[in-house]
Motif scaffolding. Structure first.
Motif, mmCIF file in Angstrom:
data_model
loop_
_atom_site.group_PDB
_atom_site.id
_atom_site.type_symbol
_atom_site.label_atom_id
_atom_site.label_comp_id
_atom_site.label_asym_id
_atom_site.label_seq_id
_atom_site.Cartn_x
_atom_site.Cartn_y
_atom_site.Cartn_z
ATOM 1 N N ALA A 98 0.713 -1.115 0.117
ATOM 2 C CA ALA A 98 0.009 0.064 0.080
ATOM 3 C C ALA A 98 0.886 1.243 0.085
ATOM 4 O O ALA A 98 1.830 1.305 0.898
ATOM 5 N N PRO A 99 0.623 2.172 -0.829
ATOM 6 C CA PRO A 99 1.437 3.379 -1.234
ATOM 7 C C PRO A 99 0.756 4.526 -0.230
ATOM 8 O O PRO A 99 -0.444 4.725 -0.324
ATOM 9 N N LEU A 100 1.524 5.327 0.343
ATOM 10 C CA LEU A 100 1.242 6.904 0.973
ATOM 11 C C LEU A 100 1.555 7.546 -0.247
ATOM 12 O O LEU A 100 2.777 7.792 -0.462
ATOM 13 N N ILE A 101 0.751 8.022 -0.933
ATOM 14 C CA ILE A 101 1.080 8.977 -1.994
ATOM 15 C C ILE A 101 1.369 10.588 -1.496
ATOM 16 O O ILE A 101 0.439 10.918 -0.641
ATOM 17 N N GLN A 112 -6.852 5.714 0.091
ATOM 18 C CA GLN A 112 -6.064 6.943 0.174
ATOM 19 C C GLN A 112 -6.880 7.608 -0.825
ATOM 20 O O GLN A 112 -6.516 7.101 -2.140
ATOM 21 N N LEU A 113 -7.271 9.043 -0.613
ATOM 22 C CA LEU A 113 -7.651 9.719 -1.826
ATOM 23 C C LEU A 113 -6.936 10.964 -1.874
ATOM 24 O O LEU A 113 -6.502 11.825 -0.654
ATOM 25 N N THR A 114 -6.259 11.482 -2.777
ATOM 26 C CA THR A 114 -5.458 12.510 -2.940
ATOM 27 C C THR A 114 -6.533 13.582 -4.031
ATOM 28 O O THR A 114 -7.172 12.879 -4.530
ATOM 29 N N ASP A 115 -5.658 14.867 -4.263
ATOM 30 C CA ASP A 115 -6.307 15.630 -5.320
ATOM 31 C C ASP A 115 -6.201 14.848 -6.584
ATOM 32 O O ASP A 115 -7.149 15.205 -7.660
ATOM 33 N N GLY A 116 -5.201 14.027 -7.080
ATOM 34 C CA GLY A 116 -5.037 13.610 -8.430
ATOM 35 C C GLY A 116 -5.205 11.883 -8.528
ATOM 36 O O GLY A 116 -5.607 11.515 -9.342
ATOM 37 N N PHE A 117 -5.121 11.404 -7.327
ATOM 38 C CA PHE A 117 -5.357 9.823 -7.483
ATOM 39 C C PHE A 117 -5.947 9.264 -6.109
ATOM 40 O O PHE A 117 -6.212 9.711 -5.218
ATOM 41 N N VAL A 118 -6.302 8.031 -6.485
ATOM 42 C CA VAL A 118 -6.887 7.075 -5.431
ATOM 43 C C VAL A 118 -6.349 5.612 -5.279
ATOM 44 O O VAL A 118 -5.784 5.104 -6.478
ATOM 45 N N ALA A 119 -5.965 5.229 -4.399
ATOM 46 C CA ALA A 119 -5.164 4.079 -4.161
ATOM 47 C C ALA A 119 -6.054 3.113 -3.145
ATOM 48 O O ALA A 119 -6.631 3.684 -2.015
ATOM 49 N N ILE A 120 -6.442 1.965 -3.577
ATOM 50 C CA ILE A 120 -7.419 1.232 -2.741
ATOM 51 C C ILE A 120 -6.971 -0.158 -2.491
ATOM 52 O O ILE A 120 -6.673 -1.138 -3.518
ATOM 53 N N GLU A 121 -6.922 -0.848 -1.337
ATOM 54 C CA GLU A 121 -6.551 -2.322 -1.199
ATOM 55 C C GLU A 121 -7.962 -3.041 -0.982
ATOM 56 O O GLU A 121 -8.634 -2.963 -0.462
ATOM 57 N N ARG A 122 -7.565 -4.219 -2.059
ATOM 58 C CA ARG A 122 -8.771 -4.780 -2.321
ATOM 59 C C ARG A 122 -8.478 -6.229 -1.752
ATOM 60 O O ARG A 122 -7.573 -6.882 -1.715
#
Length: 382
Positions: free
Chosen positions: A56-59, A346-356
């Motif tokens: 999981a990345p912290l953007i 995690q949701l940022t202004d430009g990206f979302v990362a989701i653990e499935r």
């Protein structure tokens, strides 16, 4: 006797070599490998899936991805990379274990099991400051999502990083690690969250994040936070012990009856409710828009409300009007298309990362078939 001397010397040499090797392997050590490549340029991309990762990345700064391993923190780039890349920089400690990671601007603050806080420049991977603190347990789980998206006892409040340990709350400046204040929390407080209006809230009260002073007249807890950023920080709303909803983007809480619904979340002065087969947005009790179709609200960033449908499609709508901007399935090319459920994101202004996770996954990350694939975290541009 003389003939045995060479054998004794040889045995002694082997023993000394083993001691040296053992010391080099097991002795306390730190290894810092800074970046050698230029800091990446932020990319503006069309909405859609960009890749998937094993961890999981912290953007950070919408330019780099920071990962937590058992005794290691590392970063790669760009955020839109299809998979994990060779680290730009890394920082390893032995025998300490990594507890959690937060970021403010481009500064990455790491907490370790011996209590040390180590801040790194996310652009270069170089050391910014170091401070002592209370010991903590290492994180659990293969992907490190808990360590980077919900680190225990670690929060961001503006230009401060907050560290909790039992009944003690410490605020340090992100810039140089200087302690700004310390507060003793009452019994039963537990690990809390930080509101967008600058309050640290736990089970028995609230504290101002600038001064550390207790805030009077706060809704009775324990409270449930809504609309939070990673590290349970920047939370826009809460439901108090009686289930009543409040917006907490200002210094004082503002009653929001629409937030009483357990299916509602807050984003600034908006309340978004996902129930009854639709998503509705309201402000000050007045409905602004309604989108038919079941969905989960992942959050609102940069004026975009991000929704996840039951069939694992991402929907991006204008937060002010509800007009749809984009919709696409959350799968990479040539990936199997089976059902999955979101666990953390995690949701940022430009990206979302989701653990499935697999639909039947429980709470144990070590159970068989827990994660959707070997690369369970999917990343998409918004």
């Amino acid at each position: 006797m003389i003939r045995k001397l060479p054998y004794a010397l040889a045995a002694l040499a082997v023993l000394l070599a083993a001691v040296v090797v053992g010391w080099r392997v097991l002795a306390p050590a730190e290894v810092l490998e800074p970046a050698v490549d230029p800091y990446p340029v932020a990319a503006t991309l069309p909405a859609g899936v960009t890749g998937k990762t094993t961890m999981a990345p912290l953007i950070v700064d919408d330019r780099i991805r920071v990962y937590a391993a058992d005794r290691l923190v590392k970063a790669d780039a760009p955020v839109e990379a299809k998979t994990m890349y060779t680290p730009r920089w890394s920082y390893r400690r032995w025998p300490e274990r990594l507890t959690g990671v937060v970021a403010a601007g481009t500064t990455v603050v790491t907490r370790w099991s011996d209590g040390d806080l180590v801040a790194l420049d996310g652009r270069t991977g170089t050391l910014v400051w170091r401070a002592g603190g209370p010991p903590a347990d290492g994180f659990e789980g293969r992907t490190g999502s808990a360590a980077v998206w919900a680190p225990p006892g670690l929060h961001i409040a503006g230009t401060s990083v907050l560290v909790t340990d039992g009944r003690r709350l410490i605020a340090r400046a992100v810039a140089d690690g200087a302690q700004r204040w310390s507060a003793e929390l009452p019994p039963g407080c537990g690990d809390g969250f930080v509101t967008a209006g600058g309050r640290y809230v736990c089970g028995t009260g609230a504290w101002d994040v600038i001064s550390g002073g207790a805030v009077r007249g706060w809704p009775a807890g324990p409270s449930t936070a809504t609309g939070c950023d990673v590290a349970r920080s920047g939370c826009a709303g809460l439901r108090d012990a009686s289930g009543q909803g409040w917006l907490v983007g200002g210094r004082l809480p503002e009653r929001a009856p629409a937030l009483d619904d357990p299916a509602a979340t807050a984003a600034g002065d908006l309340v978004l409710t996902a129930s009854g087969g639709a998503v509705t947005a309201s402000r000050a009790g007045r409905e602004l828009w309604r989108r038919d179709g079941a969905a989960r609200v992942l959050g609102v960033r940069a004026g975009k409300a991000v929704l996840l449908t039951p069939d694992d499609r991402l929907v991006i709508v204008d937060a002010a009007t509800g007009a749809q901007r984009a919709e696409f399935p959350l799968f990479v090319a040539k990936e199997r298309v089976d059902a999955w459920k979101p666990h953390a994101w995690q949701l940022t202004d430009g990206f979302v990362a989701i653990e499935r996770l697999r639909p039947a996954a429980g709470t144990d990350p070590d159970e068989p078939n827990h994660y959707y694939t070997m690369d369970p975290v999917i990343i998409a541009a918004l």
